[in-house]
Design a protein around this motif. Sequence first.
Motif, PDB file in Angstrom:
ATOM      1  N   ASN A   5      44.276  26.662  29.270  1.00 52.42           N
ATOM      2  CA  ASN A   5      45.051  25.524  29.770  1.00 52.42           C
ATOM      3  C   ASN A   5      46.540  25.749  29.523  1.00 52.42           C
ATOM      4  N   ALA A   6      46.887  26.225  28.340  1.00 55.54           N
ATOM      5  CA  ALA A   6      48.288  26.517  28.029  1.00 55.54           C
ATOM      6  C   ALA A   6      48.806  27.651  28.902  1.00 55.54           C
ATOM      7  N   GLN A   7      47.961  28.668  29.121  1.00 59.10           N
ATOM      8  CA  GLN A   7      48.354  29.778  29.987  1.00 59.10           C
ATOM      9  C   GLN A   7      48.616  29.298  31.408  1.00 59.10           C
ATOM     10  N   LEU A   8      47.781  28.372  31.868  1.00 59.54           N
ATOM     11  CA  LEU A   8      47.944  27.823  33.215  1.00 59.54           C
ATOM     12  C   LEU A   8      49.269  27.084  33.346  1.00 59.54           C
ATOM     13  N   ARG A   9      49.581  26.239  32.389  1.00 53.02           N
ATOM     14  CA  ARG A   9      50.855  25.498  32.450  1.00 53.02           C
ATOM     15  C   ARG A   9      52.054  26.447  32.409  1.00 53.02           C
ATOM     16  N   ARG A  10      51.999  27.438  31.541  1.00 52.82           N
ATOM     17  CA  ARG A  10      53.098  28.402  31.440  1.00 52.82           C
ATOM     18  C   ARG A  10      53.251  29.186  32.747  1.00 52.82           C
ATOM     19  N   ALA A  11      52.133  29.620  33.304  1.00 53.56           N
ATOM     20  CA  ALA A  11      52.173  30.374  34.558  1.00 53.56           C
ATOM     21  C   ALA A  11      52.731  29.525  35.692  1.00 53.56           C
ATOM     22  N   ALA A  32      45.264  20.171  33.567  1.00 49.57           N
ATOM     23  CA  ALA A  32      45.455  20.173  32.110  1.00 49.57           C
ATOM     24  C   ALA A  32      46.846  19.643  31.742  1.00 49.57           C
ATOM     25  N   PRO A  33      46.905  18.481  31.078  1.00 50.94           N
ATOM     26  CA  PRO A  33      48.201  17.885  30.751  1.00 50.94           C
ATOM     27  C   PRO A  33      48.821  18.472  29.481  1.00 50.94           C
ATOM     28  N   GLU A  34      50.129  18.404  29.421  1.00 61.23           N
ATOM     29  CA  GLU A  34      50.863  18.762  28.211  1.00 61.23           C
ATOM     30  C   GLU A  34      51.829  17.630  27.906  1.00 61.23           C
ATOM     31  N   THR A  35      51.779  17.135  26.693  1.00 62.72           N
ATOM     32  CA  THR A  35      52.704  16.084  26.298  1.00 62.72           C
ATOM     33  C   THR A  35      54.055  16.724  26.037  1.00 62.72           C
ATOM     34  N   THR A  36      55.046  16.309  26.789  1.00 60.33           N
ATOM     35  CA  THR A  36      56.372  16.908  26.702  1.00 60.33           C
ATOM     36  C   THR A  36      57.316  16.105  25.821  1.00 60.33           C
ATOM     37  N   GLY A  37      56.942  14.870  25.523  1.00 57.51           N
ATOM     38  CA  GLY A  37      57.845  14.005  24.782  1.00 57.51           C
ATOM     39  C   GLY A  37      58.791  13.235  25.703  1.00 57.51           C
ATOM     40  N   TRP A  38      58.652  13.453  27.009  1.00 54.17           N
ATOM     41  CA  TRP A  38      59.521  12.796  27.994  1.00 54.17           C
ATOM     42  C   TRP A  38      58.790  11.697  28.736  1.00 54.17           C
ATOM     43  N   GLU A  40      55.410  10.612  30.618  1.00 54.17           N
ATOM     44  CA  GLU A  40      54.130  11.019  31.202  1.00 54.17           C
ATOM     45  C   GLU A  40      53.827  12.488  30.899  1.00 54.17           C
ATOM     46  N   PRO A  41      52.590  12.790  30.481  1.00 50.97           N
ATOM     47  CA  PRO A  41      52.223  14.197  30.273  1.00 50.97           C
ATOM     48  C   PRO A  41      52.377  14.992  31.574  1.00 50.97           C
ATOM     49  N   TRP A  42      52.853  16.216  31.450  1.00 54.38           N
ATOM     50  CA  TRP A  42      53.055  17.072  32.614  1.00 54.38           C
ATOM     51  C   TRP A  42      51.822  17.919  32.874  1.00 54.38           C
TER      52      TRP A  42
END
Length: 79
Positions: A5-11, A32-38, A40-42
């Motif tokens: 999931n992290a690889q997907l977001r980075r790619a 797959a969401p990532e909490t950015t601190g901004w 809504e999760p991206w």
Amino acid sequence: MVNWNAQLRRAAAEGSLDTIKEALANGADVDAPETTGWGEPWTPLMFAAANDHEACVAFLLERGATLTLAAFLLAIGRD
């Protein structure tokens, strides 16, 4: 162990379509969401759209990524 999931977001953020395909083939969640601190999760789609990676956006949508209003606004250049 690889966090696909992290690889997907980075790619998606970097515009690496081959890595997006690899991550999805290995079970990554297309949304797959990532909490950015901004706020809504991206999602991978949001990262790809924000960085103008049109081929990645199209591929993620073809693979069933959820098109949220936030992702749409990033895609058209309004954040």
